[in-house]
Design a protein around this motif. Structure first.
Motif, PDB file in Angstrom:
ATOM      1  N   PRO A 102       0.801  -1.231   0.000  1.00 15.32           N
ATOM      2  CA  PRO A 102       0.000   0.000   0.000  1.00 15.32           C
ATOM      3  C   PRO A 102       0.832   1.279   0.000  1.00 15.32           C
ATOM      4  O   PRO A 102       0.324   2.350  -0.338  1.00 15.32           O
ATOM      5  CB  PRO A 102      -0.812  -0.125   1.295  1.00 15.32           C
ATOM      6  N   ARG A 103       2.090   1.174   0.380  1.00 11.61           N
ATOM      7  CA  ARG A 103       2.943   2.367   0.417  1.00 11.61           C
ATOM      8  C   ARG A 103       3.451   2.747  -0.975  1.00 11.61           C
ATOM      9  O   ARG A 103       3.514   3.925  -1.325  1.00 11.61           O
ATOM     10  CB  ARG A 103       4.127   2.136   1.359  1.00 11.61           C
ATOM     11  N   THR A 104       3.819   1.736  -1.749  1.00  9.73           N
ATOM     12  CA  THR A 104       4.417   1.996  -3.064  1.00  9.73           C
ATOM     13  C   THR A 104       3.468   1.708  -4.223  1.00  9.73           C
ATOM     14  O   THR A 104       3.679   2.202  -5.332  1.00  9.73           O
ATOM     15  CB  THR A 104       5.670   1.123  -3.249  1.00  9.73           C
ATOM     16  N   LEU A 105       2.419   0.900  -3.960  1.00  8.53           N
ATOM     17  CA  LEU A 105       1.500   0.416  -4.993  1.00  8.53           C
ATOM     18  C   LEU A 105       2.243  -0.361  -6.088  1.00  8.53           C
ATOM     19  O   LEU A 105       1.764  -0.487  -7.208  1.00  8.53           O
ATOM     20  CB  LEU A 105       0.687   1.558  -5.613  1.00  8.53           C
ATOM     21  N   LEU A 118      -9.297  -4.352  -3.379  1.00 11.40           N
ATOM     22  CA  LEU A 118      -9.678  -4.318  -1.975  1.00 11.40           C
ATOM     23  C   LEU A 118      -8.617  -3.578  -1.170  1.00 11.40           C
ATOM     24  O   LEU A 118      -7.466  -4.020  -1.090  1.00 11.40           O
ATOM     25  CB  LEU A 118      -9.840  -5.741  -1.432  1.00 11.40           C
ATOM     26  N   ILE A 119      -8.993  -2.448  -0.596  1.00 11.00           N
ATOM     27  CA  ILE A 119      -8.084  -1.665   0.237  1.00 11.00           C
ATOM     28  C   ILE A 119      -8.142  -2.225   1.654  1.00 11.00           C
ATOM     29  O   ILE A 119      -9.156  -2.106   2.344  1.00 11.00           O
ATOM     30  CB  ILE A 119      -8.471  -0.177   0.247  1.00 11.00           C
ATOM     31  N   ASP A 169      -6.176   8.051   2.093  1.00 13.01           N
ATOM     32  CA  ASP A 169      -4.925   8.361   1.387  1.00 13.01           C
ATOM     33  C   ASP A 169      -4.627   7.314   0.318  1.00 13.01           C
ATOM     34  O   ASP A 169      -4.275   7.660  -0.816  1.00 13.01           O
ATOM     35  CB  ASP A 169      -3.771   8.428   2.380  1.00 13.01           C
ATOM     36  N   VAL A 170      -4.767   6.032   0.677  1.00 10.82           N
ATOM     37  CA  VAL A 170      -4.529   4.969  -0.301  1.00 10.82           C
ATOM     38  C   VAL A 170      -5.532   5.078  -1.452  1.00 10.82           C
ATOM     39  O   VAL A 170      -5.177   4.905  -2.622  1.00 10.82           O
ATOM     40  CB  VAL A 170      -4.608   3.585   0.364  1.00 10.82           C
ATOM     41  N   ALA A 214     -15.891   7.218   2.626  1.00  7.35           N
ATOM     42  CA  ALA A 214     -14.451   7.480   2.685  1.00  7.35           C
ATOM     43  C   ALA A 214     -13.783   7.297   1.331  1.00  7.35           C
ATOM     44  O   ALA A 214     -12.764   7.919   1.050  1.00  7.35           O
ATOM     45  CB  ALA A 214     -13.791   6.553   3.711  1.00  7.35           C
ATOM     46  N   ILE A 215     -14.359   6.448   0.474  1.00  8.83           N
ATOM     47  CA  ILE A 215     -13.757   6.230  -0.848  1.00  8.83           C
ATOM     48  C   ILE A 215     -14.699   6.568  -1.990  1.00  8.83           C
ATOM     49  O   ILE A 215     -14.265   6.671  -3.142  1.00  8.83           O
ATOM     50  CB  ILE A 215     -13.260   4.771  -1.013  1.00  8.83           C
TER      51      ILE A 215
END
Length: 245
Positions: free
Chosen positions: A30-33, A44-45, A54-55, A80-81
């Motif tokens: 999730p940090r770099t995708l 799916l987050i 943020d993601v 939220a999304i």
């Protein structure tokens, strides 16, 4: 079905295991995708609640506008999304997850919420691959389930931890309580929680209750006493004296 799971925590790890062999599943940092696929059927987050928005924003900059994206949180709403994705949803498996612990995924309820019918069908198809208990649940209802889960799981586990600490201080073995714990859980297969309640509080056994609280006070276990007293009073309120067991 191609499914990208964005997240490598407990839930993300278990979802990857659950879909393995049933879908073309891909786990994404999730940090770099890194390794994110642009042609997945479902994204799916699966990150902490405070990182979901943020993601989602970063995903929106990388994915097609018609991508189907859902988060896996029990407390965060669909909103939220939803601003970032027209086809958005929630895919919430109601269970406690720990990496490396084997689970029977088919028994885990998966609670779904979707922005539209098409997204709903995609989420339902994915959930049905891994669970026999797929439910449509609103954000408000899901939050209520999550509160109840904290009482049923997190608080109960903390009470076990306090019990273990209390016994360990006195050189006693918490494992002696394991059969009791297992039977307490088993009883709920054919009884309601209220029907399964036992102990001095449900019997209004003041003599035993007073002995317990006096012992805790004498031993300097003030925190345990502060927990014992209101829980005892709550049980007594919910089980009037005429319902002695």
């Amino acid at each position: 079905m191609k499914i990208d799971i964005i997240g490598r925590g407990n839930v993300g790890w278990h979802l990857t295991q659950a879909f393995e062999g049933k879908a073309d599943v891909n786990c994404v940092n999730p940090r770099t995708l890194k390794d994110l696929r642009r042609d997945a059927d479902l994204y799916l987050i699966s990150v902490t609640d405070d990182a979901i928005a943020d993601v989602a924003r970063r995903l929106a900059a990388s994915l097609p506008t018609d991508a189907v994206v859902a988060h896996t949180s029990g407390t965060t709403g669909l909103d939220a999304i939803r601003p970032m994705f027209a086809n958005s949803g929630v895919f919430y498996p109601l269970q406690t997850f720990t990496k490396g612990v084997s689970l029977e995924y088919s028994e885990i309820p998966v609670m779904l919420e979707a922005s539209d019918e098409t997204t709903g069908k995609t989420l339902s198809a994915a959930a049905s691959m891994i669970s026999d208990k797929v439910m449509e649940v609103s954000s408000e209802q899901r939050a209520m389930y999550h509160i109840a889960s904290v009482f049923s799981c997190n608080f109960v586990n903390h009470l076990w931890a306090l019990s273990a600490e209390y016994l360990a201080k006195r050189g006693l073995d918490f494992n002696a309580l394991q059969p009791l714990i297992k039977e307490t859980a088993r009883k709920h297969e054919d009884k309601t929680p209220a029907e399964a309640q036992t102990g001095p509080a449900v019997r209004h056994d003041r003599l035993t209750i007073d002995r317990h609280t006096a012992s805790l006070a004498r031993d300097g276990e003030n925190e345990l006493k502060e927990i014992y007293v209101p829980l005892t009073e709550s049980i007594m309120r919910h089980h009037p004296k005429s319902d002695k067991k």
